[in-house]
Write an enzyme that holds these catalytic residues in place. Structure first.
Site, PDB file in Angstrom:
ATOM      1  N   SER A  21     -55.570 -86.935  45.493  1.00 40.34           N
ATOM      2  CA  SER A  21     -55.304 -87.410  46.856  1.00 40.34           C
ATOM      3  C   SER A  21     -56.557 -87.714  47.679  1.00 40.34           C
ATOM      4  CB  SER A  21     -54.459 -86.363  47.581  1.00 40.34           C
ATOM      5  OG  SER A  21     -54.535 -86.541  48.967  1.00 40.34           O
ATOM      6  N   ASN A  69     -67.285 -82.005  50.064  1.00 40.19           N
ATOM      7  CA  ASN A  69     -66.809 -82.830  51.167  1.00 40.19           C
ATOM      8  C   ASN A  69     -66.235 -81.947  52.261  1.00 40.19           C
ATOM      9  OD1 ASN A  69     -63.746 -83.324  51.875  1.00 40.19           O
ATOM     10  ND2 ASN A  69     -63.820 -82.780  49.696  1.00 40.19           N
ATOM     11  N   VAL A  71     -64.305 -83.738  54.852  1.00 37.33           N
ATOM     12  CA  VAL A  71     -63.742 -84.901  55.557  1.00 37.33           C
ATOM     13  C   VAL A  71     -62.822 -84.454  56.699  1.00 37.33           C
ATOM     14  CG1 VAL A  71     -62.235 -86.921  55.268  1.00 37.33           C
ATOM     15  CG2 VAL A  71     -64.021 -86.431  53.570  1.00 37.33           C
ATOM     16  N   LEU A  73     -59.374 -84.253  56.592  1.00 38.34           N
ATOM     17  CA  LEU A  73     -58.034 -84.857  56.580  1.00 38.34           C
ATOM     18  C   LEU A  73     -57.904 -86.043  57.548  1.00 38.34           C
ATOM     19  CD1 LEU A  73     -56.016 -81.510  56.369  1.00 38.34           C
ATOM     20  CD2 LEU A  73     -56.549 -83.070  54.480  1.00 38.34           C
ATOM     21  N   ASN A  99     -49.367 -87.141  50.218  1.00 39.39           N
ATOM     22  CA  ASN A  99     -49.934 -85.809  50.423  1.00 39.39           C
ATOM     23  C   ASN A  99     -49.742 -85.471  51.911  1.00 39.39           C
ATOM     24  OD1 ASN A  99     -52.452 -84.128  51.250  1.00 39.39           O
ATOM     25  ND2 ASN A  99     -52.450 -83.928  49.036  1.00 39.39           N
ATOM     26  N   CYS A 128     -56.482 -77.577  51.710  1.00 43.93           N
ATOM     27  CA  CYS A 128     -57.723 -78.215  52.176  1.00 43.93           C
ATOM     28  C   CYS A 128     -58.607 -77.141  52.826  1.00 43.93           C
ATOM     29  CB  CYS A 128     -57.410 -79.309  53.188  1.00 43.93           C
ATOM     30  SG  CYS A 128     -58.915 -79.984  53.920  1.00 43.93           S
ATOM     31  N   LYS A 163     -49.638 -78.193  46.347  1.00 47.62           N
ATOM     32  CA  LYS A 163     -51.021 -78.241  45.844  1.00 47.62           C
ATOM     33  C   LYS A 163     -51.739 -76.948  46.211  1.00 47.62           C
ATOM     34  CE  LYS A 163     -55.046 -81.283  45.524  1.00 47.62           C
ATOM     35  NZ  LYS A 163     -55.567 -82.609  45.873  1.00 47.62           N
ATOM     36  N   GLY A 241     -59.243 -81.326  38.586  1.00 50.43           N
ATOM     37  CA  GLY A 241     -60.482 -80.583  38.858  1.00 50.43           C
ATOM     38  C   GLY A 241     -61.534 -81.017  37.866  1.00 50.43           C
ATOM     39  N   THR A 264     -62.696 -87.240  41.796  1.00 46.34           N
ATOM     40  CA  THR A 264     -64.126 -87.485  42.031  1.00 46.34           C
ATOM     41  C   THR A 264     -64.723 -88.474  41.022  1.00 46.34           C
ATOM     42  OG1 THR A 264     -64.285 -85.296  42.992  1.00 46.34           O
ATOM     43  CG2 THR A 264     -66.352 -86.289  42.294  1.00 46.34           C
TER      44      THR A 264
END
Ligand code: SIN
Length: 304
Positions: A21, A69, A71, A73, A99, A128, A163, A241, A264
């Site tokens: 995601s 990261n 970020v 969301l 997500n 997250c 998740k 992962g 990634t």
């Protein structure tokens, strides 16, 4: 050619490969490199009921074999997504996974209600590490996982993936809580909380100080957790992962994943998803395996 189709909680994917995601946005950039219809499913960047700006920069830092990261969301909100992105995404022959994120349980319920059945599956983002409320704060307590899963499940019109965060002591307990709350599928792992310090300024690189580590550096942790979750629950698992190659994906499937997400790796190589899908197919053909589903959970542990 081996069968690559998988059934994830009643949703037929043409192959077991989806996107991680946080790394995929809504797919527009990647659609310039490959046909999104090549993937079993596309898992989109987190969506909330209202738009979110995310965290201040810097919010990405390179690390050895990975990235951090924070970020936070960032997203335009579920209504803008429906208006601007959905019809374009629906031109592709792939399953869509939204997500879902929020700061409160009510926020998660609201975004599930706004999206309705416009996508094929929901992925509940309670993992997250980059936000103060919601995210990992929910996903590190078994009690909260069960509660939020059951509340979102009660309004969800499509199968619900939960998740999980790796930032816990006992991942099996968290998976059991999600299953008890009514999760249809578990996905793992989200990122591992990390930090990188600039030794000249003596300050963390990320504005938020800490962030989530992803990429090949986290793969052995993720494989171990997928194995432990496979022993703990009977619902399907989407493993992720640090998957970069077909061989990596096979490792996750042997550990117990029914499908895999690549994240990634796509930032380094926009064809990573296609390489991983082709690599899984090659492994099956090279080893005379007729069906990808036949390898799921077949790792033979030493001493058993
Ligand atoms: C983020 O937007 O902070 C990353 C997404 C996630 O960790 O779930």
């Amino acid at each position: 050619m081996a069968n690559m189709a998988v059934n994830i909680a009643g949703v037929e994917w043409k192959n077991p490969v989806t996107t991680g995601s946080g790394t995929f946005g809504f797919g527009r950039e990647y659609s310039e490199y490959f046909d999104l219809s090549e993937l079993g499913a596309v898992c989109l960047k987190a969506l909330s009921a209202v738009p979110r700006l995310g965290n201040p920069s810097p919010r990405i830092a390179e690390t050895e074999k990975g990235i951090l990261n924070s970020v936070g969301l960032q997203n335009p909100g579920a209504e803008a997504f429906l208006e601007k992105e959905l019809s374009w995404l629906r031109t592709y022959d792939t399953k869509l996974i939204a997500n879902l994120c929020g700061s409160t349980v009510e926020d998660y319920i609201a975004v599930a209600e706004i999206l309705g059945d416009n996508v094929d599956m929901f992925e509940l983002n309670i993992s997250c590490p980059n936000v103060k409320e919601g995210g990992m704060a929910f996903g590190t307590s078994a009690k909260m996982i069960e509660e939020i899963t059951s509340k979102v499940k009660a309004v969800a019109k499509v199968p619900l993936i939960v998740k999980l965060s790796p930032n816990v002591t006992d991942i099996a307990e968290m998976a059991r809580a999600a299953e008890a709350g009514g999760a249809d599928v578990i996905s793992l792992i989200n990122t591992l909380l990390g930090m990188k310090i600039d030794i000249k300024t003596r300050r963390p690189i990320l504005h938020n100080n800490m962030g989530g580590l992803s990429g090949p550096a986290v793969k052995p942790v993720a494989v171990r957790m997928v194995y432990q979750v496979r022993q703990a629950v009977s619902i399907p698992i989407i493993g992720m992962g640090g998957i970069t190659t077909g061989e990596d994906a096979i490792e996750f499937m042997l550990a117990g994943a029914n499908a895999v997400a690549v994240g990634t790796a796509g930032i380094v190589d926009p064809y990573a998803w296609i390489r991983v899908r082709n690599g899984i197919e090659k492994y099956l053909d090279d080893n005379g395996i007729a069906d990808v589903n036949d390898i799921v959970g077949t790792v033979q542990m030493n001493g058993k």
